[in-house]
Design an enzyme around this catalytic site. Structure first.
Site, short mmCIF file in Angstrom:
data_model
loop_
_atom_site.label_atom_id
_atom_site.label_comp_id
_atom_site.label_asym_id
_atom_site.label_seq_id
_atom_site.Cartn_x
_atom_site.Cartn_y
_atom_site.Cartn_z
N THR A 197 0.95 -1.28 0.07
CA THR A 197 0.16 -0.13 0.13
C THR A 197 0.73 1.31 -0.07
O THR A 197 0.29 2.19 -0.29
CB THR A 197 -0.98 0.27 1.04
OG1 THR A 197 -0.18 -0.02 2.62
CG2 THR A 197 -1.95 -0.97 1.18
N GLY A 198 2.04 1.11 0.25
CA GLY A 198 3.10 2.46 0.41
C GLY A 198 3.63 2.56 -1.10
O GLY A 198 3.55 1.47 -2.05
N ASP A 253 9.26 -8.25 2.91
CA ASP A 253 7.84 -8.49 3.64
C ASP A 253 8.28 -8.93 4.82
O ASP A 253 8.93 -9.69 5.11
CB ASP A 253 7.27 -9.66 2.90
CG ASP A 253 5.72 -9.45 3.24
OD1 ASP A 253 5.53 -9.78 4.58
OD2 ASP A 253 4.83 -9.31 2.18
N ARG A 265 -9.82 5.45 3.06
CA ARG A 265 -10.39 5.96 4.15
C ARG A 265 -11.28 7.28 4.16
O ARG A 265 -11.08 7.74 2.94
CB ARG A 265 -9.33 6.05 5.35
CG ARG A 265 -8.79 4.71 5.84
CD ARG A 265 -7.54 4.78 6.58
NE ARG A 265 -6.23 4.96 5.96
CZ ARG A 265 -5.04 5.12 6.40
NH1 ARG A 265 -4.81 4.73 7.69
NH2 ARG A 265 -3.95 4.89 5.84
N TYR A 305 -7.54 -7.44 11.18
CA TYR A 305 -6.85 -6.26 11.58
C TYR A 305 -6.87 -6.12 13.04
O TYR A 305 -5.99 -5.98 13.85
CB TYR A 305 -7.50 -5.10 10.87
CG TYR A 305 -6.64 -3.88 11.20
CD1 TYR A 305 -5.44 -3.64 10.39
CD2 TYR A 305 -7.18 -2.73 12.00
CE1 TYR A 305 -4.80 -2.34 10.64
CE2 TYR A 305 -6.58 -1.76 12.30
CZ TYR A 305 -5.27 -1.36 11.53
OH TYR A 305 -4.78 -0.32 11.61
P1 NAD Z 1 -0.30 2.50 4.99
O1 NAD Z 1 -1.14 1.60 4.35
O2 NAD Z 1 -0.18 3.87 4.19
O3 NAD Z 1 1.11 1.97 5.43
C1 NAD Z 1 1.56 0.91 5.43
C2 NAD Z 1 2.87 0.56 5.00
O4 NAD Z 1 3.21 -0.79 5.33
C3 NAD Z 1 2.83 0.42 3.36
O5 NAD Z 1 4.07 1.37 2.95
C4 NAD Z 1 2.67 -0.83 2.96
O6 NAD Z 1 3.20 -1.01 1.88
C5 NAD Z 1 3.41 -1.53 4.22
N1 NAD Z 1 3.35 -2.85 4.41
C6 NAD Z 1 1.92 -3.78 4.45
N2 NAD Z 1 2.39 -5.11 4.97
C7 NAD Z 1 3.48 -5.19 4.89
C8 NAD Z 1 4.40 -6.11 4.94
N3 NAD Z 1 3.73 -7.76 4.94
N4 NAD Z 1 5.68 -6.19 4.82
C9 NAD Z 1 6.11 -4.98 4.57
N5 NAD Z 1 5.64 -3.82 4.35
C10 NAD Z 1 4.31 -4.18 4.59
O7 NAD Z 1 -1.09 2.82 6.58
P2 NAD Z 1 -0.60 3.88 7.42
O8 NAD Z 1 -1.76 4.63 7.74
O9 NAD Z 1 0.73 4.50 6.99
O10 NAD Z 1 -0.46 2.94 8.92
C11 NAD Z 1 0.91 2.67 9.28
C12 NAD Z 1 0.64 1.90 10.53
O11 NAD Z 1 -0.02 2.56 11.38
C13 NAD Z 1 -0.26 0.68 10.34
O12 NAD Z 1 0.43 -0.48 11.22
C14 NAD Z 1 -1.45 0.87 10.82
O13 NAD Z 1 -2.25 -0.39 11.34
C15 NAD Z 1 -1.26 2.00 12.09
N6 NAD Z 1 -2.31 2.67 12.20
C16 NAD Z 1 -2.58 3.73 11.31
C17 NAD Z 1 -4.04 4.58 11.70
C18 NAD Z 1 -4.14 5.84 10.76
O14 NAD Z 1 -5.09 6.45 11.05
N7 NAD Z 1 -3.39 6.15 9.57
C19 NAD Z 1 -4.79 4.20 12.66
C20 NAD Z 1 -4.26 3.31 13.67
C21 NAD Z 1 -3.16 2.44 13.45
N1 UDP Z 2 -16.84 6.04 5.77
C1 UDP Z 2 -17.77 6.79 5.15
N2 UDP Z 2 -17.38 7.01 3.59
C2 UDP Z 2 -16.32 6.72 3.09
C3 UDP Z 2 -15.22 5.93 3.93
C4 UDP Z 2 -15.70 5.71 5.25
O1 UDP Z 2 -18.69 7.09 5.69
O2 UDP Z 2 -16.35 6.87 1.93
C5 UDP Z 2 -16.96 6.08 7.14
C6 UDP Z 2 -16.61 4.46 7.75
O3 UDP Z 2 -17.83 3.65 7.78
C7 UDP Z 2 -16.62 4.77 9.25
C8 UDP Z 2 -15.70 6.16 9.37
O4 UDP Z 2 -16.24 6.65 7.93
O5 UDP Z 2 -17.69 4.92 9.88
C9 UDP Z 2 -14.29 6.02 9.09
O6 UDP Z 2 -13.68 5.12 8.41
P1 UDP Z 2 -12.32 4.95 8.02
O7 UDP Z 2 -12.29 3.51 6.98
O8 UDP Z 2 -11.51 6.18 7.48
O9 UDP Z 2 -11.47 4.26 9.36
P2 UDP Z 2 -12.09 3.22 10.42
O10 UDP Z 2 -12.07 4.10 11.43
O11 UDP Z 2 -13.57 2.84 10.30
O12 UDP Z 2 -10.99 2.36 10.43
#
Ligand code: NAD
Ligand code: UDP
Length: 334
Positions: free
Chosen positions: A38-39, A59, A187, A146
């Site tokens: 996803t990156g 990975d 998101r 997750y």
């Molecule tokens: P993102 O999807 O943008 O980043 C995730 C990164 O991990 C990507 O670069 C992807 O390629 C890499 N990746 C995924 N699976 C992998 C694997 N098996 N091996 C190596 N690399 C792998 O998401 P993000 O928003 O940057 O989130 C980063 C971290 O923070 C995640 O662990 C996520 O669960 C956590 N997190 C984020 C949020 C948020 O709101 N952004 C909230 C809660 C937790």
């Molecule tokens: N959501 C929405 N429209 C969208 C995407 C998400 O209404 O196009 C809602 C989703 O159902 C959730 C909230 O927005 O209630 C946050 O969703 P997100 O996927 O960003 O993160 P979550 O907190 O659910 O992991």
């Protein structure tokens, strides 16, 4: 931080790339490990010329030997759309990834920070959510790969800490947004901003009465860095912005800030979508002297400007959510 070598797994993602940039600014060497699921390389474009920056395509489900003083373990897809596409890979990234980073830490003496999530609270029955709350999580639903994967990663952190003395930090991240989110992220903030900028209907899942609390990315990264470098905090720490809004309010704010002509349309509420979410950040305020500084309006304006620039630099068609293959929610709630 000069002289320190830091490993960031998931470093090419949204949060990971901001974290790598922050760490380089502190003067340390940064190794970004990512499988680029996803990156993307584009997130790292501004960092590549720094001789203290290195990219390893790998990975986390496979073991690896890298010498580092600290390991930030972020590798895992974070958007429900992405983590539900291949749930088994999501569980493996969480569980085997955490296990592999902990084994590496046990071998090298590194400190490990696990990116956990507010999802460990599930659909919470306690509000706001405090770290001592054990959560209300469905173990067999579409979000479980997750939620339960992250819970098991936390368990592994604590067991390696107690059994093998590994220094661990656990951050429970609440919804974070900002520039650098991918167009196909799926998101809510990126979806709604892109729809508003294109004057397309904003997709509200369910009635839009569910709440979230949105933290701007620079605030979050500062808190994560502080937690890694704090002493005497082994257990989980919530990081997020306690300002809680309904998703409908978020949509209306985005329409207004974009000056958009978009309407709002409703789509089915995804299965197990949490009804309310707001962090209690007392622990972070007291132990890390951290609190978010960027308001929702300020953060949204910066994010809107980022997506606006992105859209104007590329042909419109490439940014259509449908063209990106963003699916409908996977399952309807009863
Ligand atoms: P993102 O999807 O943008 O980043 C995730 C990164 O991990 C990507 O670069 C992807 O390629 C890499 N990746 C995924 N699976 C992998 C694997 N098996 N091996 C190596 N690399 C792998 O998401 P993000 O928003 O940057 O989130 C980063 C971290 O923070 C995640 O662990 C996520 O669960 C956590 N997190 C984020 C949020 C948020 O709101 N952004 C909230 C809660 C937790
Ligand atoms: N959501 C929405 N429209 C969208 C995407 C998400 O209404 O196009 C809602 C989703 O159902 C959730 C909230 O927005 O209630 C946050 O969703 P997100 O996927 O960003 O993160 P979550 O907190 O659910 O992991």
């Amino acid at each position: 931080m000069t002289g320190k070598r830091i490993l960031v797994t998931g470093g090419a993602g949204f949060l990971g790339s901001h974290l790598c940039a922050h760490l380089l600014r502190t003067g340390c060497e940064v190794v970004c490990l990512d499988n680029f699921s996803t990156g993307c390389e584009q997130n790292l474009a501004r960092l590549k010329s720094d001789r203290k920056f290195e990219i390893v395509r790998h990975d986390v489900i496979d073991p690896i030997r890298i010498q580092a003083d600290q390991i930030y373990n972020l590798a895992c897809p974070a958007s429900p759309v992405h983590y539900q596409l291949n749930p088994i890979a999501t569980i493996e990234a969480n569980v085997l990834g955490a296990r592999n980073m902990l084994r590496l830490a046990a071998l090298t003496g590194a400190r490990v920070l696990q990116a956990s999530t507010s999802e460990v609270y599930g659909d919470p029955q306690m509000h706001p959510q405090v770290e001592s709350y054990w959560g209300h999580v469905n173990p067999i639903g579409p979000r479980s790969c997750y939620d339960e994967g992250k819970r098991l990663a936390e368990t592994l952190m604590m067991d390696y800490h107690r059994q093998q003395g590994v220094a661990v930090r656990i951050v429970r991240i609440f919804n974070t947004y900002g520039p650098g989110m991918a167009v196909d992220d799926g998101r809510v903030v990126s979806n709604l901003i892109l729809q508003a900028l294109r004057n397309e209907p904003l997709t509200l899942f369910g009635a839009g009465s569910q709440t979230r609390s949105f933290c701007y990315v620079t605030d979050l990264i500062e808190g994560v860095w502080k937690l890694m470098n704090a002493e005497g905090i082994d257990g989980p720490v919530n990081l997020g912005n306690p300002h809680e809004v309904t998703i409908r309010e978020l949509a209306e704010t985005i329409i207004s800030l974009c000056g958009s002509r978009s309407a709002i349309v409703h789509r089915p509420l995804p299965h197990d979508d949490p009804a309310r979410r707001r962090p209690d950040i007392t622990l972070a305020m007291e132990q890390l002297n951290w609190r978010p500084a960027v308001s929702l309006t300020e953060g949204l304006l910066k994010t809107i400007s980022y997506f606006d620039n992105l859209l104007s630099s590329q042909p419109m068609g490439e940014h259509s959510l449908a063209a990106q293959g963003i699916p409908e929610p996977l399952a309807r709630a009863d």
